[in-house]
Design an enzyme around this catalytic site. Structure first.
Site, PDB file in Angstrom:
ATOM      1  N   ASP A  77       0.823  -1.206   0.000  1.00 24.80           N
ATOM      2  CA  ASP A  77       0.000   0.000   0.000  1.00 24.80           C
ATOM      3  C   ASP A  77       0.862   1.262   0.000  1.00 24.80           C
ATOM      4  O   ASP A  77       2.095   1.179   0.113  1.00 24.80           O
ATOM      5  CB  ASP A  77      -0.936  -0.010   1.224  1.00 24.80           C
ATOM      6  N   HIS A 102       6.987  -5.122 -14.623  1.00 23.82           N
ATOM      7  CA  HIS A 102       5.977  -6.011 -14.039  1.00 23.82           C
ATOM      8  C   HIS A 102       5.358  -6.965 -15.056  1.00 23.82           C
ATOM      9  O   HIS A 102       4.525  -7.786 -14.692  1.00 23.82           O
ATOM     10  CB  HIS A 102       4.895  -5.153 -13.392  1.00 23.82           C
ATOM     11  N   ASP A 103       5.695  -6.818 -16.328  1.00 19.81           N
ATOM     12  CA  ASP A 103       5.148  -7.701 -17.364  1.00 19.81           C
ATOM     13  C   ASP A 103       6.175  -8.705 -17.879  1.00 19.81           C
ATOM     14  O   ASP A 103       5.866  -9.535 -18.734  1.00 19.81           O
ATOM     15  CB  ASP A 103       4.685  -6.886 -18.586  1.00 19.81           C
ATOM     16  N   GLU A 154       4.536   3.796 -23.366  1.00 23.57           N
ATOM     17  CA  GLU A 154       4.787   2.373 -23.564  1.00 23.57           C
ATOM     18  C   GLU A 154       4.441   2.067 -25.016  1.00 23.57           C
ATOM     19  O   GLU A 154       3.276   1.961 -25.388  1.00 23.57           O
ATOM     20  CB  GLU A 154       3.927   1.522 -22.624  1.00 23.57           C
ATOM     21  N   ASP A 185       0.421   4.016 -20.490  1.00 20.72           N
ATOM     22  CA  ASP A 185       0.157   2.611 -20.789  1.00 20.72           C
ATOM     23  C   ASP A 185      -0.327   2.431 -22.228  1.00 20.72           C
ATOM     24  O   ASP A 185      -1.195   3.184 -22.699  1.00 20.72           O
ATOM     25  CB  ASP A 185      -0.924   2.116 -19.810  1.00 20.72           C
ATOM     26  N   ASP A 229       1.178   5.954 -13.461  1.00 14.81           N
ATOM     27  CA  ASP A 229       0.750   5.211 -14.625  1.00 14.81           C
ATOM     28  C   ASP A 229      -0.537   5.848 -15.130  1.00 14.81           C
ATOM     29  O   ASP A 229      -1.458   6.103 -14.356  1.00 14.81           O
ATOM     30  CB  ASP A 229       0.467   3.754 -14.220  1.00 14.81           C
TER      31      ASP A 229
HETATM   32  O1  TEU Z   1       1.104  -3.774 -21.049  1.00 16.37           O
HETATM   33  C1  TEU Z   1       0.902  -3.835 -22.401  1.00 16.37           C
HETATM   34  C2  TEU Z   1       1.531  -4.910 -23.167  1.00 16.37           C
HETATM   35  O2  TEU Z   1       1.282  -5.025 -24.330  1.00 16.37           O
HETATM   36  C3  TEU Z   1       2.435  -5.893 -22.612  1.00 16.37           C
HETATM   37  O3  TEU Z   1       3.511  -5.572 -21.927  1.00 16.37           O
HETATM   38  C4  TEU Z   1       1.603  -7.018 -22.120  1.00 16.37           C
HETATM   39  O4  TEU Z   1       1.571  -7.145 -20.752  1.00 16.37           O
HETATM   40  C5  TEU Z   1       2.172  -8.237 -22.715  1.00 16.37           C
HETATM   41  O5  TEU Z   1       2.182  -8.105 -24.084  1.00 16.37           O
HETATM   42  C6  TEU Z   1       1.364  -9.409 -22.372  1.00 16.37           C
HETATM   43  O6  TEU Z   1       2.087 -10.515 -22.762  1.00 16.37           O
HETATM   44  C7  TEU Z   1       0.460  -2.801 -20.314  1.00 16.37           C
HETATM   45  C8  TEU Z   1       0.706  -3.009 -18.850  1.00 16.37           C
HETATM   46  O7  TEU Z   1       2.060  -2.855 -18.582  1.00 16.37           O
HETATM   47  C9  TEU Z   1       0.160  -4.351 -18.461  1.00 16.37           C
HETATM   48  O8  TEU Z   1       0.450  -4.680 -17.131  1.00 16.37           O
HETATM   49  C10 TEU Z   1      -1.317  -4.323 -18.685  1.00 16.37           C
HETATM   50  O9  TEU Z   1      -1.867  -5.587 -18.460  1.00 16.37           O
HETATM   51  C11 TEU Z   1      -1.671  -3.881 -20.096  1.00 16.37           C
HETATM   52  O10 TEU Z   1      -0.927  -2.767 -20.537  1.00 16.37           O
HETATM   53  C12 TEU Z   1      -3.128  -3.481 -20.170  1.00 16.37           C
HETATM   54  O11 TEU Z   1      -3.329  -2.292 -19.492  1.00 16.37           O
HETATM   55 CA    CA Z   2      -1.856  -3.265   3.207  1.00 18.78          CA
END
Ligand code: TEU
Ligand code: CA
Length: 562
Positions: free
Chosen positions: A30, A331-332, A257, A203, A99
């Site tokens: 958090d 994170h992806d 992104e 994003d 974000d």
């Molecule tokens: O990610 C977009 C994206 O196209 C990738 O990095 C995606 O997670 C990957 O292709 C899947 O295999 C962004 C965010 O970083 C991601 O966490 C979100 O899920 C996505 O947009 C939708 O908002």
């Molecule tokens: Ca918490």
């Protein structure tokens, strides 16, 4: 307002709030938790954070599905906590970018609820609702497939209509053709900029403009229809509009992104005169170990390919005076330790992580560090389908269950590539839940917290954490790193990555051995008189590079020798 371009001097630390630090013992990270760790960020030396989404959300995609842009997801805190975080960071000379997820909202957003329920509501035109085809409208409006391995269309109950979602069903795409939508976005931007936010990570920004024909496209292995929804016809116009109406009034930055964009397309987004985005975040280098940009189809890592990608982007951005981001994790992505030829073998783990860090960190652009990367955190210990939390992984499981042919191919790559790999709780110490929380966290802590954790890393003078500190210091001290031209020194080598950064201020050489073997390297004698700014070994040899050896060399100015 004058733009100081502060982001060119930034080192950005990405925080995935759910997994960073839990302050109130509910097992979920958090905002107060982040506040309690500002001294840690300060110690590391980063001067900006990127906060993954904290807005109110049903968390179908961990916050990348926003139901209210003006309030905070309750378990993360509230707007006052966010204001406090901004204040504490700024007092410590750390900026904060948030974000911005505006390609889509959550299906629980008020706009979408109204649009879904009432065909005549004005909000209907905030999204894309299209009639189905065929008898009883049983066929989808077209054959497009989205990012999470499913159709981009979901039918509205008892209706001929379907709505568009390039990601999960719970993430309907906004209709940017509608001026009212763009005004809503500007309102959100101003709200946070006025609060003190320093910029935005935008994003999937390359998806906001869609070709309006909505026709079926030639079927692809994945992402059928992408030529209609990636880098669409009005992308530049929309971004420029946000710039003129909002960004230009603030000393802020934007990093887009840029999924599925090549160098040429990316350049057009960041050429300064165009006034669109400050910098791009591209994935060409993370796609070197897959085929066709499809992460599920594994391809052997080849250093030459990796170098070629970097050389291309470095040259293009330097020439157009655009700006790039430098990253190896987020994170992806799965964790970088054990990827890009680095090693999980305890003998080499640290050495090779330092090597990779040095290699990407000193190029031109703004480096990003994803939480835990500085500790050498590794992939999650995912064993069964039940271990998955991520919507993308869960969808893949469904896909495999419905299609026995793809199962054998995809199973291994699912565990390997699942985004959950990067989302385990931050490892602060050795205690039961790694100091992340005092109760069982929302996601399993990696057992290796016993020897990979912040407490130990900070204490150990030769740890990866302390090595990152040094890299950050070098960037602060050496103007060449910011302005210098990038020159690949041995594009042909399959083992060594070596490049030069050169400007009026002098030159800096980076040499990295991407193998676990001793490698003879001519560059060592060539640059033997240069001084060593940093290395992962103690003494330098002028003939051989040791396993995963990396070094940063600098030519001393003549007069400094006297
Ligand atoms: O990610 C977009 C994206 O196209 C990738 O990095 C995606 O997670 C990957 O292709 C899947 O295999 C962004 C965010 O970083 C991601 O966490 C979100 O899920 C996505 O947009 C939708 O908002
Ligand atoms: Ca918490």
């Amino acid at each position: 307002m004058e733009h100081t371009n502060w982001y060119k001097d930034a080192v950005i630390y990405q925080i995935y709030p759910r997994s960073f630090k839990d302050s109130n013992d509910d097992g979920i990270g958090d905002i107060q938790g982040i506040i309690s760790k500002v001294d840690y960020l300060k110690k590391l030396g980063v001067n900006c954070i990127w906060l993954s989404p904290v807005y109110d959300s049903p968390q179908e995609d961990n916050g990348y599905d926003i139901s209210d842009y003006y309030s905070i997801y309750k378990p993360f805190g509230n707007i006052d906590d966010l204001k406090k975080l901004i204040g504490v960071l700024h007092e410590n000379d750390i900026r904060i970018i948030m974000d911005l997820v505006v390609n889509h909202t959550s299906f629980k957003h008020e706009w979408f609820k109204k649009a879904y329920e009432d065909k005549n509501s004005k909000y209907r035109n905030y999204y894309y609702f299209k009639k189905g085809k065929g008898k009883n409208y049983n066929k989808k409006p077209n054959n497009w497939t989205g990012f999470f391995s499913e159709s981009t269309w979901t039918r509205v109950d008892n209706s001929p209509y379907y709505y568009l979602h390039l990601f999960a069903k719970g993430q309907p795409d906004l209709n940017w053709e509608n001026k009212e939508v763009r005004e809503e976005v500007k309102k959100i931007l101003r709200y946070y900029l006025d609060m003190g936010i320093d910029g935005f990570r935008c994003d999937v920004i390359t998806l906001i403009s869609k070709k309006q024909d909505f026709k079926s496209r030639f079927p692809k292995v994945a992402l059928t229809g992408k030529d209609a929804f990636v880098n669409g016809p009005r992308l530049h116009e929309f971004l420029h509009e946000l710039y003129t109406d909002v960004y230009k009034d603030y000393d802020c930055m934007t990093v887009g992104e840029t999924v599925l964009s090549n160098v040429k397309e990316a350049k057009e987004l960041v050429i300064p005169d165009r006034e669109e985005l400050s910098m791009v975040f591209n994935f060409d280098h993370t796609n070197v170990d897959n085929y066709f940009g499809i992460k599920w189809i594994e391809r052997k890592f080849k250093l030459k390919r990796f170098k070629k990608v970097y050389a291309r982007w470095q040259k293009a951005m330097y020439e157009c005076k655009g700006w790039n981001s430098l990253f190896i994790e987020n994170h992806d992505q799965r964790r970088s330790t054990g990827r890009f030829n680095t090693s999980l073998d305890p003998k080499y783990k640290d050495l090779s992580s330092k090597m990779l860090a040095t290699t990407y960190f000193l190029m031109q652009g703004t480096p990003f560090i994803y939480q835990g990367q500085e500790l050498g955190m590794t992939n999650a210990d995912l064993k069964t389908y039940d271990d998955f939390e991520d919507v993308e992984s869960k969808n893949m499981v469904t896909l495999m269950q419905n299609n026995i042919f793809v199962r054998p191919i995809l199973k291994k790559s699912l565990f390997r590539q699942s985004r959950d790999n990067a989302r385990t709780p931050m490892q602060w110490d050795k205690s039961q839940y790694a100091g992340f929380s005092s109760v069982k966290p929302w996601m399993k802590v990696n057992e290796n917290k016993n020897y990979i954790n912040a407490e130990d890393e900070i204490k150990d003078p030769v740890s990866l954490f302390n090595y990152y500190k040094k890299l950050i210091d070098i960037r602060k001290k050496e103007a060449i790193i910011k302005d210098g031209k990038y020159i690949d020194l041995n594009s042909k080598s399959t083992k060594v990555f070596a490049y030069k950064r050169i400007s009026n201020n002098g030159e800096i050489i980076i040499i990295s051995n991407f193998t676990n073997k001793v490698v003879k390297e001519k560059l060592l004698s060539k640059y033997k008189d240069y001084c060593v700014l940093l290395s992962n070994y103690e003494n330098k040899d002028n003939i051989n590079l040791r396993p995963y050896e990396t070094m940063v060399l600098k030519k001393e100015k003549q007069n400094e020798h006297n």
